[in-house]
Design a protein around this motif. Structure first.
Motif, PDB file in Angstrom:
ATOM      1  N   ASP A   4      -7.222 -11.509   5.051  1.00  0.00           N
ATOM      2  CA  ASP A   4      -7.136 -12.963   5.106  1.00  0.00           C
ATOM      3  C   ASP A   4      -7.141 -13.433   6.560  1.00  0.00           C
ATOM      4  N   PHE A  39     -20.608 -13.225   9.203  1.00  0.00           N
ATOM      5  CA  PHE A  39     -20.120 -14.602   9.261  1.00  0.00           C
ATOM      6  C   PHE A  39     -21.248 -15.521   8.809  1.00  0.00           C
ATOM      7  N   ASP A  40     -20.911 -16.556   8.072  1.00  0.00           N
ATOM      8  CA  ASP A  40     -21.926 -17.471   7.549  1.00  0.00           C
ATOM      9  C   ASP A  40     -21.946 -18.746   8.380  1.00  0.00           C
ATOM     10  N   VAL A  73     -23.401 -25.894   4.023  1.00  0.00           N
ATOM     11  CA  VAL A  73     -22.614 -25.633   2.829  1.00  0.00           C
ATOM     12  C   VAL A  73     -23.509 -25.545   1.601  1.00  0.00           C
ATOM     13  N   TRP A 120     -24.999 -22.083   1.612  1.00  0.00           N
ATOM     14  CA  TRP A 120     -23.918 -21.145   1.284  1.00  0.00           C
ATOM     15  C   TRP A 120     -23.650 -21.150  -0.220  1.00  0.00           C
ATOM     16  N   GLN A 121     -23.607 -22.336  -0.812  1.00  0.00           N
ATOM     17  CA  GLN A 121     -23.373 -22.430  -2.256  1.00  0.00           C
ATOM     18  C   GLN A 121     -24.530 -21.835  -3.039  1.00  0.00           C
ATOM     19  N   SER A 178     -21.720 -18.735  -2.720  1.00  0.00           N
ATOM     20  CA  SER A 178     -20.424 -19.150  -2.163  1.00  0.00           C
ATOM     21  C   SER A 178     -19.545 -17.967  -1.777  1.00  0.00           C
ATOM     22  N   LEU A 179     -20.158 -16.923  -1.260  1.00  0.00           N
ATOM     23  CA  LEU A 179     -19.402 -15.734  -0.878  1.00  0.00           C
ATOM     24  C   LEU A 179     -18.610 -15.991   0.395  1.00  0.00           C
ATOM     25  N   GLU A 180     -17.334 -15.612   0.380  1.00  0.00           N
ATOM     26  CA  GLU A 180     -16.532 -15.627   1.593  1.00  0.00           C
ATOM     27  C   GLU A 180     -16.690 -14.291   2.312  1.00  0.00           C
ATOM     28  N   THR A 181     -16.051 -14.164   3.469  1.00  0.00           N
ATOM     29  CA  THR A 181     -16.270 -12.990   4.316  1.00  0.00           C
ATOM     30  C   THR A 181     -16.002 -11.688   3.569  1.00  0.00           C
ATOM     31  N   ASN A 182     -14.905 -11.644   2.812  1.00  0.00           N
ATOM     32  CA  ASN A 182     -14.557 -10.428   2.078  1.00  0.00           C
ATOM     33  C   ASN A 182     -15.675 -10.027   1.118  1.00  0.00           C
ATOM     34  N   ARG A 216     -18.919 -10.913   1.220  1.00  0.00           N
ATOM     35  CA  ARG A 216     -20.123 -10.492   1.958  1.00  0.00           C
ATOM     36  C   ARG A 216     -19.951  -9.073   2.491  1.00  0.00           C
TER      37      ARG A 216
END
Length: 517
Positions: free
Chosen positions: A354, A452-453, A457, A460-461, A465-469, A471
């Motif tokens: 996190d 990192f994206d 937005v 990304w969507q 909608s992947l967050e860093t974890n 990806r």
């Protein structure tokens, strides 16, 4: 400089094969720092720390709980009091420190991965010792030999990682008494970079040395460092029989060890930065000096594991300002003695990958670049105060190390004139995107992280909608799918397997160690 070629979506076998051919997994050369270092102490303050440490060594002493080491110190001229407390004359300590090489070269199975080390040269090494992992499903569980192999494969493929380390995670599906053999073999088999050797007992360290001799040859090891051991001291001011015996096993074969006091600032050191460094420095110097009692001229590395303790809970903390300050100071002390030094790079205390984990890791990683650390251990995967290694964090940390590498390289001036000419070509109100200089230099001009994206937005969507974890775990699966083993020589592989089989017949595997976890 980024380590992955793309962030592709679902791919067929043909696409995977094509990407395998273009993904850049070539190891970055040893980092050669160009940026000026941050040195918060002036010469008077360096000498004050040095004098305080020498006073500790002379007047307080350091306990060596090992009969062989005590006899070694007697012959070297140190004074033994109270049975096992060694008191050092500072002139003896300085003389012994003077025989440690300031620089040397690590030799890997693949000579292309050899590393100049010490001075301005540095290397990134993954974390080790985690009893849990967060796996490709982001599940926290006990690791297996297969999980360990996966981490060694990732270490091999990540350009910013200069080593496959050793027990990145503890393989709980193999008896503890025999585990060091399988761990060493996994490090050797799945990567052709340099690696670390287990120091969990003197005999285990001897086994590692024997396996290294199979790979590199006894005679070669006499003059070439090929592996790194770690020996932790028990702060305050104690070195025990297990660590000292393992240290001798490495030193006698001319292999370097990290002489690492295990520092929990405020718990086993004074609750103040400068005095804590003075104690840590004394502990490290006593072990560094002992390596030279064992074998003059053997390479050795000033080490430490550095954490501060919460005065509220007693729990170890990562990423605190005092840790950064102590690293800056320790860098100055190591350079004062003209020895290479080790620290820990991307430590995190969070329970998941996190924001806390990211901030803690980035803070310490940046401080190490400013401090000039040579051996940057725990550079990928460390979280939950070392209790687990996260597969997602492992690859993100490695990308962060690649970014730190680029920063520490300093400013590039080789295209300065060509780039200035572009200013005249474009003039007021234009843009540089299509200019020849941009097209020639865009890949190296600015680091472009893969994990990192930076899209809108909406984009990304659209991509899930992947967050860093998420990806990062997607990249882990892709990399392991594409891994190509750097094959061991067939005769060497057979000799290693025969050695392990013989030692496993000789080493009992207690029933208690075969239980399910």
């Amino acid at each position: 400089m980024s380590f992955a070629s793309s962030r592709s979506g679902r791919r067929g076998r043909g696409a995977r094969k094509a990407e395998r051919q273009i993904r850049d997994v070539k190891m970055l050369p040893a980092l050669k720092r160009v940026l000026p270092l941050t040195e918060p102490m002036d010469l008077e303050q360096i000498e004050r720390i040095d004098n305080a440490s020498m006073d500790i060594l002379e007047n307080v002493g350091v306990v060596f709980r090992d009969d062989i080491a005590l006899e070694d110190w007697k012959r070297a001229g140190a004074e033994i009091r109270d049975g096992d407390r060694v008191h050092f004359d500072r002139r003896l300590v300085r003389e012994l420190l003077g025989s440690i090489p300031e620089t040397f070269t690590y030799h890997a199975r693949n000579p292309a991965n050899n590393l100049p080390f010490g001075g301005d040269h540095a290397m990134f090494v993954p974390m080790t010792g985690a009893p849990y992992l967060r796996d490709m499903e982001d599940k926290r569980r006990n690791p297996t030999l297969r999980d360990l192999a996966d981490f060694h494969k990732l270490s091999h493929m990540l350009p910013a990682m200069h080593s496959s380390a050793h027990h990145i995670v503890e393989p709980f599906d193999h008896p503890i008494s025999q585990r060091h053999l399988r761990i060493t073999y996994s490090s050797m088999k799945h990567s052709d970079k340099t690696f670390m050797g287990m120091t969990t007992s003197p005999k285990n360290a001897e086994d590692v040395m024997d396996m290294c001799a199979i790979m590199f040859g006894e005679e070669f090891m006499e003059t070439h460092p090929v592996v790194t051991g770690n020996c932790n001291g028990n702060s305050p001011l104690v070195w025990d029989e297990t660590m000292l015996g393992a240290m001798r096993a490495f030193n006698r074969r001319n292999q370097p060890v990290l002489c690492s006091p295990f520092v929990l600032g405020g718990a086993n050191t004074p609750a103040s930065v400068a005095p804590a460094v003075a104690q840590l420095n004394a502990e490290a110097l006593s072990a560094l000096a002992y390596t030279q009692v064992v074998r003059r001229g053997c390479p050795a590395i000033y080490g430490h594991y550095l954490s501060t303790v919460s005065m509220k809970s007693g729990a170890p903390m990562a990423g605190t300002p005092e840790i950064s300050l102590m690293n800056l100071m320790i860098g100055q002390m190591a350079r004062h003695y003209r020895v290479p030094w080790r620290s820990s790079a991307t430590l995190g205390g969070a329970k998941t990958f996190d924001a806390q984990a990211g901030y803690e890791s980035a803070t310490t990683l940046m401080a190490l670049q400013m401090a000039g650390a040579n051996y940057m251990w725990h550079s990928a995967g460390w979280n939950e105060a070392g209790m687990h290694c996260s597969m997602a964090k492992f690859v993100v940390d490695a990308e962060q190390c690649a970014m730190a590498y680029r920063m520490a390289e300093g400013i590039r001036w080789d295209d300065f004139d060509d780039a200035l000419a572009a200013v005249g070509d474009i003039g007021p109100g234009g843009h540089y995107l299509g200019h020849a200089h941009t097209l020639e230099n865009f890949e190296r001009a600015f680091f472009m992280p893969d994990l990192f994206d930076n899209n809108s937005v909406e984009q990304w969507q659209a991509e899930g909608s992947l967050e860093t974890n998420g990806r990062a775990l997607k990249l882990v699966r892709s990399m392991l799918d594409e891994y190509q083993e750097p094959k061991l020589d067939e005769a060497m592989d057979e000799a290693l397997l025969e050695y392990m089989a013989r030692r496993e017949r000789q080493i009992p595997a207690a029933d208690a160690l075969n239980q399910e976890y």
